[in-house]
Design an enzyme around this catalytic site. Sequence first.
Site, PDB file in Angstrom:
ATOM      1  N   ASP A  81       0.798  -1.238   0.000  1.00 13.44           N
ATOM      2  CA  ASP A  81       0.000   0.000   0.000  1.00 13.44           C
ATOM      3  C   ASP A  81       0.828   1.284   0.000  1.00 13.44           C
ATOM      4  O   ASP A  81       0.345   2.335  -0.403  1.00 13.44           O
ATOM      5  CB  ASP A  81      -0.939   0.015   1.221  1.00 13.44           C
ATOM      6  CG  ASP A  81      -0.192  -0.179   2.538  1.00 13.44           C
ATOM      7  OD1 ASP A  81       1.046  -0.339   2.515  1.00 13.44           O
ATOM      8  OD2 ASP A  81      -0.850  -0.181   3.602  1.00 13.44           O
ATOM      9  N   HIS A  82       2.092   1.203   0.425  1.00  9.74           N
ATOM     10  CA  HIS A  82       2.879   2.432   0.580  1.00  9.74           C
ATOM     11  C   HIS A  82       3.628   2.848  -0.684  1.00  9.74           C
ATOM     12  O   HIS A  82       4.095   3.974  -0.775  1.00  9.74           O
ATOM     13  CB  HIS A  82       3.910   2.267   1.702  1.00  9.74           C
ATOM     14  CG  HIS A  82       3.351   2.455   3.076  1.00  9.74           C
ATOM     15  ND1 HIS A  82       2.406   1.624   3.614  1.00  9.74           N
ATOM     16  CD2 HIS A  82       3.614   3.389   4.027  1.00  9.74           C
ATOM     17  CE1 HIS A  82       2.108   2.026   4.837  1.00  9.74           C
ATOM     18  NE2 HIS A  82       2.826   3.100   5.118  1.00  9.74           N
ATOM     19  N   ASP A 146       3.922  -1.003  11.588  1.00 14.43           N
ATOM     20  CA  ASP A 146       3.440   0.309  11.171  1.00 14.43           C
ATOM     21  C   ASP A 146       2.781   0.914  12.400  1.00 14.43           C
ATOM     22  O   ASP A 146       2.041   0.233  13.113  1.00 14.43           O
ATOM     23  CB  ASP A 146       2.414   0.166  10.043  1.00 14.43           C
ATOM     24  CG  ASP A 146       2.049   1.526   9.463  1.00 14.43           C
ATOM     25  OD1 ASP A 146       2.583   1.876   8.414  1.00 14.43           O
ATOM     26  OD2 ASP A 146       1.248   2.243  10.098  1.00 14.43           O
ATOM     27  N   ARG A 434      -1.224  12.464  10.070  1.00 13.52           N
ATOM     28  CA  ARG A 434       0.031  13.198  10.304  1.00 13.52           C
ATOM     29  C   ARG A 434       0.143  14.368   9.349  1.00 13.52           C
ATOM     30  O   ARG A 434      -0.267  14.283   8.204  1.00 13.52           O
ATOM     31  CB  ARG A 434       1.228  12.287  10.067  1.00 13.52           C
ATOM     32  CG  ARG A 434       1.254  11.201  11.070  1.00 13.52           C
ATOM     33  CD  ARG A 434       2.594  10.511  11.142  1.00 13.52           C
ATOM     34  NE  ARG A 434       2.499   9.624  12.269  1.00 13.52           N
ATOM     35  CZ  ARG A 434       2.925   8.373  12.280  1.00 13.52           C
ATOM     36  NH1 ARG A 434       3.545   7.883  11.231  1.00 13.52           N
ATOM     37  NH2 ARG A 434       2.776   7.644  13.349  1.00 13.52           N
ATOM     38  N   SER A 629       6.590   7.387  12.991  1.00  9.34           N
ATOM     39  CA  SER A 629       6.532   6.070  12.365  1.00  9.34           C
ATOM     40  C   SER A 629       7.264   4.970  13.124  1.00  9.34           C
ATOM     41  O   SER A 629       8.094   5.215  13.990  1.00  9.34           O
ATOM     42  CB  SER A 629       7.139   6.210  10.981  1.00  9.34           C
ATOM     43  OG  SER A 629       7.606   4.986  10.509  1.00  9.34           O
ATOM     44  N   ARG A 631       9.163   2.936  11.402  1.00 11.78           N
ATOM     45  CA  ARG A 631      10.221   2.524  10.472  1.00 11.78           C
ATOM     46  C   ARG A 631      11.561   2.331  11.178  1.00 11.78           C
ATOM     47  O   ARG A 631      12.122   3.252  11.748  1.00 11.78           O
ATOM     48  CB  ARG A 631      10.337   3.511   9.303  1.00 11.78           C
ATOM     49  CG  ARG A 631      10.715   4.921   9.686  1.00 11.78           C
ATOM     50  CD  ARG A 631      10.567   5.873   8.499  1.00 11.78           C
ATOM     51  NE  ARG A 631       9.153   6.162   8.248  1.00 11.78           N
ATOM     52  CZ  ARG A 631       8.674   7.351   7.877  1.00 11.78           C
ATOM     53  NH1 ARG A 631       9.481   8.360   7.645  1.00 11.78           N
ATOM     54  NH2 ARG A 631       7.377   7.520   7.711  1.00 11.78           N
TER      55      ARG A 631
HETATM   56  C1  MIC Z   1       3.592   6.481   8.346  1.00 12.20           C
HETATM   57  O1  MIC Z   1       2.399   6.739   8.442  1.00 12.20           O
HETATM   58  O2  MIC Z   1       4.491   7.281   8.657  1.00 12.20           O
HETATM   59  C2  MIC Z   1       3.997   5.123   7.852  1.00 12.20           C
HETATM   60  C3  MIC Z   1       4.649   5.300   6.552  1.00 12.20           C
HETATM   61  O3  MIC Z   1       2.851   4.321   7.661  1.00 12.20           O
HETATM   62  C4  MIC Z   1       4.920   4.504   8.893  1.00 12.20           C
HETATM   63  C5  MIC Z   1       5.574   3.265   8.490  1.00 12.20           C
HETATM   64  C6  MIC Z   1       6.711   3.470   7.557  1.00 12.20           C
HETATM   65  O4  MIC Z   1       7.511   4.372   7.732  1.00 12.20           O
HETATM   66  O5  MIC Z   1       6.833   2.666   6.630  1.00 12.20           O
HETATM   67  C7  MIC Z   1       4.334   4.284  10.268  1.00 12.20           C
HETATM   68  O6  MIC Z   1       3.467   5.023  10.663  1.00 12.20           O
HETATM   69  O7  MIC Z   1       4.809   3.419  11.012  1.00 12.20           O
HETATM   70 FE1  SF4 Z   2      -0.448   4.645   5.081  1.00  6.24          FE
HETATM   71 FE2  SF4 Z   2       0.760   5.401   7.347  1.00  6.24          FE
HETATM   72 FE3  SF4 Z   2      -0.768   7.101   5.945  1.00  6.24          FE
HETATM   73 FE4  SF4 Z   2      -1.875   5.110   7.212  1.00  6.24          FE
HETATM   74  S1  SF4 Z   2      -0.768   6.808   8.137  1.00  6.24           S
HETATM   75  S2  SF4 Z   2      -2.350   5.774   5.140  1.00  6.24           S
HETATM   76  S3  SF4 Z   2      -0.370   3.487   6.973  1.00  6.24           S
HETATM   77  S4  SF4 Z   2       1.147   6.182   5.304  1.00  6.24           S
END
Ligand code: MIC
Ligand code: SF4
Length: 741
Positions: A81-82, A146, A434, A629, A631
């Site tokens: 999905d990313h 995640d 976010r 995140s 990550r």
């Molecule tokens: C995000 O919302 O920042 C992400 C991308 O979903 C991350 C995960 C990632 O960095 O791959 C998260 O929230 O953990």
């Molecule tokens: Fe995707 Fe993270 Fe955004 Fe949710 S918050 S839609 S998991 S990038």
Amino acid sequence: MPSRIEAARKQLGRPLTLAEKILYAHLHPDQKSGNFERGKSYVDFAPDRVAMQDATAQMALLQFMQSGRPKVAVPSTVHCDHLITAKNGAKEDLAFATNESKEVFDFLGSVSNKYGIGFWKPGAGIIHQVVLENYAFPGGMMIGTDSHTVNAGGLGMVAIGVGGADACDVMAGLAWELKMPKLIGVKLTGKLSGWTAPKDVILKVAGILTVKGGTDAIVEYFGEGATSMSCTGKGTICNMGAEIGATTSTFGYDASMERYLKATGRADVAELANQIKEHLTADPEVYADPEKYFDQLIEINLSELEPHVNGPFTPDLATPISKLKEAALANGWPTKISVGLLGSCTNSSYEDISRAVSLAKQVASKKLKSKSEYLINPGSEQIRFTIKRDGFLDVFDQIGAKVFTNACGPCIGMWDRMGAEKQEKNTIIHSFNRNFAKRADGNPNTYAFVASPEIVTAMAIAGDLTFNPLTDYLTNEKGEKVKLDAPTGDELPTKGFAVEDAGYQAPAADGSKVTVNVSPDSKRLQLLDPFAAWEGVDLKGLKLLIKAKGKCTTDHISMAGPWLKFRGHLDNISNNMLIGAVNAFNEKTDSVKNQISGTYESVPKVQRAYKAQHIGSIVVGDENYGEGSSREHAAMEPRHLGVRAVLVKSFARIHETNLKKQGMLALTFADKNDYGKIQEDDTFDIVGLTTFAPGKQLDLVLNHKDGNKETIKVNHSYNAQQIEWFKAGGALNIIRANVKA
Ligand code: MIC
Ligand code: SF4
């Protein structure tokens, strides 16, 4: 579950909250039960399942492949999905991404196939929506790579975001360790109505608790306001609990969850849940007298709650809609809204979209013209298919909306926004969670505001941040003054959900013959080499790499967007290390002093220069370092490039654990004022490592350039096991050693 809960109740000698019931029912078989101290004791758990998204799954699975197991020990899924850029619309974008990231999707597909992992193909939907629709269940415990894994709390789970190394442990059949969380109770009285939505509950809570107020705590929502809300609405609230740093959030099982389970084809799960209903919520004494059982209690009256708009640049800057105009003008926020975006894992349910549609319909019926661009990312293929059937997409089409793939898209910077490189000051409003600087489109001058789908839609129609849809009028094409009616919608589709191809691929029954290929000259994937073990002595002569000032989220440490493509290649992605962090000495990003040459260069470049000469370094940071995140790249990159310690005023939970797992030293100032003592040309010695022990401070010697020396105390939160990770050079080295033995 009932018998485990009974045992825990006896042991603690008091009624239990829902969070405690789920936690105690999931103690690892080797974990001795006890009255664990909240916020202190480390406890081993046995989660029921694991979920991973494509951007983090690569590293999680590269690690898992080294565990030596033929199959995952618990049900696990991967969701693509990313990695899909939003540009021209769903069809074209998906085709482009499938080709652009073919190597990665093939890798994830074949690893899943081999090790018994369910695989959700690109376009199937956003991980947390798909998990809620298919896998989450009341009373369960899951982890996911995640931070918004917490979304499943909407269905009464304890669902927690972790780094890939943690996921790897659980998939390898090991216990999963967590500091026993503190408990925050949120009592919801009254009922939502009119313009107010579940999103406003969490926007309000974020304003109260701020981005670090939920750290190391589980937030449990209860009260008549909680049960009167939809299950997906509860999901929204739990989802954004990540933005207050909460370990997770949850709600007790109720009729809304039963309805949702039935609507998503899981009447059998609802039946089972109904049989043990009283165990899937707190004991009645707890909600009757919450002060006694929660560490902190917040009360919100939903009947009085106003819609909120949070931002810019941080999700906890909460402004009620009635004060937004004033705040926007006072702060000089650009008031013209250029884009409204609907979607993300937080707010892309059927209910969200149906309520947004009720507003979009008024554009035609009231002869209005929508002022801002409007973009939509449906949460899953099941939702997209259903809203298309129900005519919603046609309504959006009439206001000129563009529908992108069922994926994260702009929420994670995968948005090829025309003109973003010009870095013009502009405002966008979205239903995501976010809104850190640069997150959506890479433009530091994009002011991003977070609101409910309803408010996003109304504001996009008006095109103006100072517009209050509750009180203000718009002028239509005939010059008449019109007011938008409050949104209405359906909690669940009256005709039921429908989908033709949900995008799921089941793993092979016997995966032993499946091969996984990683090309040695791939730019996207790189097999991992073990990190070196600790050398057994104090670390001396470490250089200061950067002293970061202010907000330093994982987006600052390891940016997403254009860098997502290197998530499976540690060396390549390391070129983004800390490029978003502000250097306290010159207030610039990606410009730090190379102490060898004396010149200012980019952070990764300076660190590579140190690495080439086998000089270790230290990163210094401010409060809530590593917020955001899950990550683990934000921990693995510094590890890979030779940073030895990260010393900050305070950490965000997941990032701190990620650092420990990778064999780094995660340290905090014993006296936060000592942050001021760190100078640009400092060299450090970390003293006390040969007697590194839980609860025992370490000494940090600051060797200043003028020859002066100062010694300060630093704290750490390592337990005995975590100290072993440090000594071995990372937790994975211990698993590896055990497999060999
Ligand atoms: C995000 O919302 O920042 C992400 C991308 O979903 C991350 C995960 C990632 O960095 O791959 C998260 O929230 O953990
Ligand atoms: Fe995707 Fe993270 Fe955004 Fe949710 S918050 S839609 S998991 S990038």
